[in-house]
Motif scaffolding. Structure first.
Motif, PDB file in Angstrom:
ATOM      1  N   PRO A   1     -41.884 -83.114  -3.150  1.00 49.22           N
ATOM      2  CA  PRO A   1     -40.831 -83.479  -2.199  1.00 49.22           C
ATOM      3  C   PRO A   1     -41.243 -83.456  -0.731  1.00 49.22           C
ATOM      4  N   ASN A   2     -42.409 -82.877  -0.423  1.00 52.78           N
ATOM      5  CA  ASN A   2     -42.805 -82.721   0.979  1.00 52.78           C
ATOM      6  C   ASN A   2     -44.097 -83.441   1.353  1.00 52.78           C
TER       7      ASN A   2
ATOM      8  N   THR B   1     -40.229 -91.996   6.966  1.00 49.27           N
ATOM      9  CA  THR B   1     -39.435 -91.258   5.996  1.00 49.27           C
ATOM     10  C   THR B   1     -38.047 -91.011   6.570  1.00 49.27           C
TER      11      THR B   1
ATOM     12  N   SER C   1     -38.172 -89.610  -2.880  1.00 49.44           N
ATOM     13  CA  SER C   1     -38.902 -88.372  -3.137  1.00 49.44           C
ATOM     14  C   SER C   1     -38.532 -87.798  -4.504  1.00 49.44           C
TER      15      SER C   1
ATOM     16  N   TRP D   1     -45.545 -90.246  -3.700  1.00 55.08           N
ATOM     17  CA  TRP D   1     -45.120 -88.869  -3.426  1.00 55.08           C
ATOM     18  C   TRP D   1     -45.893 -87.920  -4.344  1.00 55.08           C
TER      19      TRP D   1
ATOM     20  N   ASP E   1     -44.700 -84.321   5.139  1.00 55.44           N
ATOM     21  CA  ASP E   1     -43.555 -84.941   5.802  1.00 55.44           C
ATOM     22  C   ASP E   1     -43.044 -84.076   6.958  1.00 55.44           C
TER      23      ASP E   1
ATOM     24  N   ILE F   1     -47.024 -86.806   0.739  1.00 62.90           N
ATOM     25  CA  ILE F   1     -47.290 -88.164   0.270  1.00 62.90           C
ATOM     26  C   ILE F   1     -48.786 -88.419   0.363  1.00 62.90           C
TER      27      ILE F   1
END
Length: 437
Positions: free
Chosen positions: A301-302, A276, A243, A298, A322, A304
């Motif tokens: 960070p949260n 993940t 990430s 990605w 995620d 995809i």
């Protein structure tokens, strides 16, 4: 409402000649503003008779200064790599008439993902690639200017964004179960084991070479998928990415349903789920259990963005959040075929760079940009791929982006001299005024 900016370049080979047809509107007037007389200039970075390419789309190909473009060179062969086939590592100097600068070599490579060649994130001097030494997979970190080298005891798959560690998996396992994505030369010692517990995804320190196993293949094989028991199948891991904040990673868990003792497995269809996990391998979450996950990147960070067919939905690109069941379509009715998708650097994730596999009788691979807020598609070109480039030996465009977002580099066979690298400056498009949909 959706808008299309028609910027189309079709490149088609007839015999040994390159045949080009331009159909570009000099001025496109829409609610999104004006795109004035822009034709993408396609610059050829390498030439035959040797073949040159970079491979996968999710690696750093261009140094932070935007001057040096990494690539690989091999004699003109058209078959699966053998253990004695050597690949030359090098870079193109964009400030010196695209001069090719050799940097090293490797015997651990494949047509699709090369040798995992890439710049160490944050460095303008060091690159890394996989190789074989003393019958073991290793990785080499080389300073491109001094040629100083250090060797890590394992191969790598993906590197952290801070450039301090990498994640990897066993490439002989991949080669056994997905030929063309692993490396020739080292047999799989777990070939008779459906789901070995001593290999999987490992983390390796780029300074010390120390490594640890994070997730074993056996652990994932023993976790059912939508109620189906998986322990009778043959398992491996593919496509690992960390990430953007280096807090989690994603990987594809794949399996084949062939029976038998493992000696004579004939590759056929495989099933995929996306998983993940935290960087210590804990807190695992099956993000896409559909069995259809393909290319992905990605977004932040949260989230995809991936091509898949989620449970109960149609094929398409979707944005998955995620650790949740939140799924949102991306480019619906526009990005309608599978491709190698990334977000353009420095665009606040508003622009997606993507491609397609060969389409139609003319086998045209399209390269394009997609502006998410305005749902604007900008076609950068359509490139003919000769029929001999199929299966493992195919040459996907695999478009990559420079650190500042202005350059797109891709591999293609349309020029008549095998696979070579090409470049387009997209700064004109990125600077266009586009309104949200």
């Amino acid at each position: 409402m959706k808008y299309y900016v028609s910027v189309l370049l079709i490149v088609f080979i007839l015999g040994c000649r390159e045949k080009t047809s331009n159909t570009t509107e000099s001025t496109v007037q829409t609610d999104i503003g004006t795109v004035e007389e822009w034709t993408p200039e396609i610059k050829k970075l390498t030439s035959g008779p040797a073949q040159h390419w970079f491979g996968y789309y999710d690696k750093l190909q261009v140094d932070p200064s935007g001057r040096y473009v990494l690539g690989m060179e091999v004699d003109t062969i058209h078959r699966s790599p053998l253990e004695h086939d050597r690949l030359i590592i090098g870079m193109v100097d964009l400030h010196n008439d695209n001069k090719w600068i050799p940097l090293g070599e490797t015997k651990a490579w494949g047509w699709q993902q090369g040798c995992m060649l890439q710049w160490i994130p944050g460095s303008g001097e060091e690159i890394i690639w996989n190789d074989i030494k003393d019958d073991h997979y290793i990785s080499r970190i080389v300073n491109v200017f001094t040629k100083k080298e250090r060797i890590l005891p394992k191969a790598i798959y993906t590197i952290s964004n801070d450039g301090t560690f990498a994640l990897g998996t066993e490439f002989n396992r991949i080669q056994k179960l997905r030929p063309g994505y692993g490396y020739a030369g080292i047999p799989d010692p777990t070939a008779l084991n459906r789901h070995p517990d001593n290999i999987g995804i490992y983390k390796i320190d780029l300074s010390t070479g120390a490594s640890e196993l994070l997730v074993s293949i056996d652990e994932m094989a023993r976790q059912s998928n939508q109620g189906e028991v998986l322990t009778d199948y043959w398992h491996w891991f593919n496509h690992i990415l960390i990430s953007p904040d280096d807090s989690r990673f994603v990987f594809l868990h794949r399996w084949r349903k062939e029976k038998g003792n493992g000696k004579d497995i004939k590759p056929s269809g495989f099933i995929t789920r996306m998983v993940t996990a935290d960087l210590d391998g804990s807190n695992r979450y099956i993000l896409d259990p559909s069995g259809h996950t393909s290319h992905f990147i990605w977004k932040n960070p949260n989230q995809i963005c991936m091509w898949t067919k989620p449970v109960g939905k149609e094929w398409g690109f979707y944005l998955f959040t995620d650790m949740t069941e939140e799924i949102t379509p991306v480019g619906e009715d526009i990005m309608v075929v599978n491709g190698h998708n990334t977000y353009i650097n420095g665009s606040n994730n508003e622009w997606i760079l993507n491609d397609t596999y060969p389409q139609g009788d003319e086998r045209l691979q399209e390269l394009y940009l997609f502006h998410v807020p305005s749902r604007t598609k900008v076609s950068l070109g359509k490139f003919h791929e000769p029929e001999k480039y199929t299966g493992e030996m195919r040459c996907d465009l695999h478009p990559r982006n420079s650190s500042d977002g202005t350059l797109v580099i891709f591999d293609s066979t349309h020029g008549g001299d095998g696979r070579q690298m090409y470049m387009i400056d997209i700064s004109t498009v990125l600077n266009s005024e586009l309104n949200d949909e």
